[in-house]
Design an enzyme around this catalytic site. Structure first.
Site, PDB file in Angstrom:
ATOM      1  CB  CYS A 195      -9.579   0.424  15.624  1.00  0.00           C
ATOM      2  SG  CYS A 195      -9.079   2.148  15.541  1.00  0.00           S
ATOM      3  CG  MET A 196      -6.620   2.222  18.311  1.00  0.00           C
ATOM      4  SD  MET A 196      -5.789   0.615  18.333  1.00  0.00           S
ATOM      5  CE  MET A 196      -4.906   0.690  19.872  1.00  0.00           C
ATOM      6  CE  LYS A 228      -2.322  -1.328   3.652  1.00  0.00           C
ATOM      7  NZ  LYS A 228      -1.886  -2.734   3.759  1.00  0.00           N
ATOM      8  CG  MET A 268      -8.509  -4.354  14.445  1.00  0.00           C
ATOM      9  SD  MET A 268      -9.045  -2.973  15.456  1.00  0.00           S
ATOM     10  CE  MET A 268      -7.468  -2.413  16.110  1.00  0.00           C
ATOM     11  N   GLY A 286      -4.191   0.780  14.086  1.00  0.00           N
ATOM     12  CA  GLY A 286      -4.553   0.577  12.698  1.00  0.00           C
ATOM     13  C   GLY A 286      -4.658   1.833  11.869  1.00  0.00           C
ATOM     14  CD  GLN A 287      -8.606   5.100  12.081  1.00  0.00           C
ATOM     15  OE1 GLN A 287      -9.046   5.862  11.237  1.00  0.00           O
ATOM     16  NE2 GLN A 287      -9.183   4.966  13.264  1.00  0.00           N
TER      17      GLN A 287
END
Length: 831
Positions: A181-182, A85, A375, A412-413
């Site tokens: 997510c967190m 990516k 996750m 994840g971000q």
């Protein structure tokens, strides 16, 4: 400026000298790939736009466009590597359907909820938007307005949003998609250590003797960190890797101890390991006695469903799910003693020998252990418990806060840490781990923000799932979504999310760079600038804050989220949004716009536009006449300096590849809480968890409790959702990169081949995935990267043509309010 050959030689010489001296290397001092042609390209540093790893990239621009990127060889995180990516970053901004003008639903020339989207000017868009916000505030008050933000906001965008919502509109109905997510990781950090975010750093990958992955497919989701882990494993024979998951994936290829467990039963495994450590006499009693306290958690706490749901009505501990009662080591030991090897194996379905092998990694006093999770742990109806339980293992053995001994929550971000958590864009948080319910914290924020005393609201706002429910029920009527695709990402979207967005009482605004499912359900769509089309800052998973300059212009009328927030604030005066009692007590604020109060307040606007680097544009500084990014950052940094969250001066970050906070006297911190590494630990203290008043971390005793929904005779499969290597989140960027689209063009349902055959299905068969909430159509995949056990299926969620979140359950952790996307019951039928 363009690099000449002379510039290049000088820069590389400077890089070599600086690296030899162990000094930060400037953005210019970079090897340039591509030969002579590349010398006509202008290169600048930036963090990657995708996950929370925080890889450094060099961005090449020419003629006002990003034309190339490559891994930053001087970035400590990735050392010149990119994942697939990251390799295609230069293409994410140039999809053919970029949004370039505001779009408003209109009928007969005016706004209409059932109208068609039509282009409008920014003035018209903000006029309608402000009128709707004022209507709702006047009719229902601050609790009827809300905002859903993002772990992809830059630091100053999230900070500006928090100021606008909390101080401007006096509403705490602000939450980020990082709730999905967190939140469980953040909540457990706070409850265990009194401070958020990991105490370790990525340097632990080069020091650990064992790596244990709990619900984390690092090989696909964090491939650059996986490369560091792989290098450590393959170059040191004694190093071991254990991977725990509900199905076999690519990370299993490296596992010495591969463990496939029944969904949700990781809790039993964790308690067994704690019991094993205690029963075999491997507790580090000196560490435990000096540095920990014990507590018991509330049990039978429910599943975060609507209050009238039968599971909520039956939950005896739901009223105070986060309660912790002090206890002692003996009581904790008695609780975990119930989780014998035999019981853990029976509950989890894992071979006893594998469980014992795993437990020994933690119990061995001579083996340094790095636990890694994401996750699989956090998207869990007992995600906070799971996080607590892994901390228990590190605390019982003293394997924490030193090189190689590290419980490490991956993100994840790109700025789930730096913005959602550190800035505090959750419904209950303020910057630097402060909370809205604490009157001292609110007073401190009012002082820094130069607000009247008592202005900030003291109530906890609606979390992500609750926001959708309140939109559905007509309790939130004005709603602004920025930098996320909630209609694709939220759980149970058919029953909860979509009805709220199309509720005729509600006005929904979506700011995005591309058309999305969420945008199609909105009333107003605002075109957003992306990544290096604006000046930005992210904070990654190892507490590293990383800046970048604006490198190109956004297309058409697209504007940054920061500009949108600040410009929109000009449409409101304090008389329209603040109560009379506040204005009577502080009459100097009467008649001022929210822009004047929040952004032209003598603090945010104190740095002139001339401070912007003359080699780079800054759209916001040009329009507002001051340097808002610098002013917002320095105001925000005041919350953390001297309180364990110290950030370096703004200008420093543009010169380095990021720094890990706390940054004290110019030095970053790699390991927190440990003397010799952390400046907040005094000489002679050794180790102190200074987030807690007594300097002690909490070891929490909690049991195994089952998921909210399990397979039965009708719905016989577990459904697990997640991501794949090629795509990121909802695919709104990666699906517009031709190479990534071709590599994985659409979602599939991964299934065990015997499960398929027993139903008369084959690889490629079209099937319906059906739950009690909804269904989708997709095709079966019985081979490839994800190899499922019997009774479990996996469907990734990147594909907007297959909205798997029509199927998922909106159960969430009752403590963190994070959604469980990993466990619900479905049936699979042929089409």
């Amino acid at each position: 400026m363009t690099l000449t050959r002379r510039d290049l030689i000088k820069a590389q010489a400077a890089a070599t000298a600086a690296a030899a001296a162990g000094l930060p290397v400037s953005a210019l001092a970079q090897p340039v790939t591509g030969g002579a042609e590349a010398l006509r390209i202008r290169w600048s540093k930036a963090p990657c736009r995708f996950c929370g790893t925080g890889c450094g990239v060099m961005v090449g621009t020419r003629d006002g466009q990003v034309v190339a990127t490559h891994g930053d060889t001087q970035a400590e995180v990735n050392r010149g590597l990119n994942c697939v990516k990251g390799y295609f970053l230069s293409k994410i901004m140039y999809g053919e359907d970029r949004l370039t003008t505001p779009l408003l639903r209109m009928k007969d020339g005016v706004y209409h909820k059932e109208g068609e989207f039509a282009p409008v000017s920014w003035d018209e868009a903000f006029d309608v938007m402000a009128a709707q916000a004022k209507r709702v505030l006047k009719e229902k008050g601050p609790k009827a307005v809300g905002m859903f933000g993002s772990g992809q906001w830059t630091i100053w965008e999230g900070y500006a949003a928090s100021k606008l919502m909390r101080a401007g509109f006096r509403s705490n109905n602000l939450d980020p998609n990082a709730r999905h997510c967190m939140a469980s990781a953040a909540t457990a950090f706070m409850r265990t250590f009194g401070m958020d975010e990991p105490m370790g750093c990525y340097d632990d990958f080069e020091a650990a003797d064992a790596f244990v992955l709990w619900g984390s497919n690092m090989a696909e989701m964090h491939p650059i960190l996986w490369s560091r882990l792989t290098d450590r494993r393959l170059s040191h024979e004694h190093v071991r890797v254990a991977v725990l998951s509900t199905f076999t994936h690519r990370s299993m290829d490296l596992a010495d101890t591969p463990i496939i467990f029944r969904p949700g039963t990781d809790l039993a495994i964790l308690n067994y390991i704690a019991h094993h450590i205690i029963s075999t006499g491997r507790v580090n009693r000196d560490f435990v006695d000096r540095h920990t306290n014990f507590a018991l958690g509330a049990t039978d706490i429910g599943y975060g469903l609507r209050p009238e749901h039968q599971l909520q009505l039956a939950a005896k501990g739901a009223a105070d799910a986060g309660a912790m009662t002090p206890t002692d080591f003996e009581t904790f030991a008695a609780l975990v003693s119930e989780y014998t090897l035999e019981k853990a194996a029976e509950i989890s379905g894992v071979e006893p020998a594998l469980l014992e092998e795993l437990a020994e990694l933690y119990a061995d006093p001579d083996r340094k252990v790095m636990s890694l999770w994401t996750m699989g742990f956090n998207q869990h109806v007992r995600g906070v418990w799971a996080n607590h339980m892994v901390y228990n293992l590190h605390l019982l053995t003293g394997k924490i806060s030193e090189p190689g001994n590290s419980p490490f929550s991956l993100t994840g971000q790109p700025s789930a840490c730096g913005t959602a958590r550190e800035v505090g864009t959750f419904a209950h948080r303020l910057p630097a781990d402060m909370v809205v319910t604490n009157p001292e914290h609110r007073a401190h924020a009012e002082e820094i923000w130069k607000l009247p005393a008592g202005l900030l609201p003291d109530w906890v706002g609606a979390h992500a799932v609750e926001q959708d429910r309140k939109l559905h029920d007509g309790e939130i009527n004005f709603y602004w979504v920025q930098v996320n695709n909630n209609m694709q990402a939220a759980p149970n979207i058919d029953q909860e999310t979509y009805p709220g967005y199309r509720n005729p009482e509600n006005f929904i605004v979506v700011s995005d760079a591309y058309p999305t499912v969420t945008g199609r359900c909105a009333d107003l769509v605002l075109p957003a600038a992306m990544w290096v089309e604006k000046e930005g800052a992210y904070g990654n998973a190892e507490r590293r804050t990383h800046f970048w300059h604006q490198l190109v212009e956004a297309p058409g009328e697209a504007r940054s989220d920061l500009w949108q927030l600040m410009e929109f604030s000009k449409r409101f005066t304090t008389d329209e949004v603040w109560p009379e009692e506040i204005l009577s007590a502080a009459p100097a604020y009467r008649g001022k716009t929210l822009f004047e109060v929040l952004f032209a307040n003598g603090s945010v606007d104190r740095f002139p536009a001339s401070d912007v680097n003359p080699d780079h544009a800054n759209h916001e500084a040009a329009l507002f006449g001051f340097y808002p990014q610098k002013g917002l950052f320095e105001e925000y940094a005041a919350f953390g300096r001297g309180h364990g969250h110290d950030l370096a001066p703004f200008d420093t970050y543009h010169e380095v590849r990021g720094l890990r906070w706390p940054v004290v006297e110019g030095e970053e911190t790699r390991w927190r809480y440990r003397e010799g590494f952390d400046p907040y630990v005094k000489p002679g203290e050794g180790l102190r968890f200074y987030g807690k008043p007594d300097g002690r971390a909490v070891i929490l005793g909690v049991p195994y409790e089952p998921p909210a929904e399990s397979p039965d005779e009708e719905f016989g499969f577990w459904l697990v959702t997640g991501r794949v290597l090629e795509h990121w989140h909802s695919g709104s960027m990666t699906l517009r990169v031709p190479e990534l689209y071709k590599a994985f063009p659409g979602a599939v349902c991964f299934m065990h081949p015997e499960d398929a055959r027993s139903r008369g299905l084959n690889r490629g068969s079209e099937v319906r995935v059906i739950s009690r909430r909804g269904e989708i159509r997709t095709r079966l995949e019985t081979r490839g990267r994800n190899r499922m056990p019997r009774g479990v299926v996996f469907v990734p969620w990147f594909d907007a043509s297959q909205l798997i979140n029509k199927v998922t359950l909106d159960a969430n952790d009752p403590i963190s309010r994070q959604t469980d996307f990993k466990k619900c019951a479905v049936k699979i039928e042929a089409v």
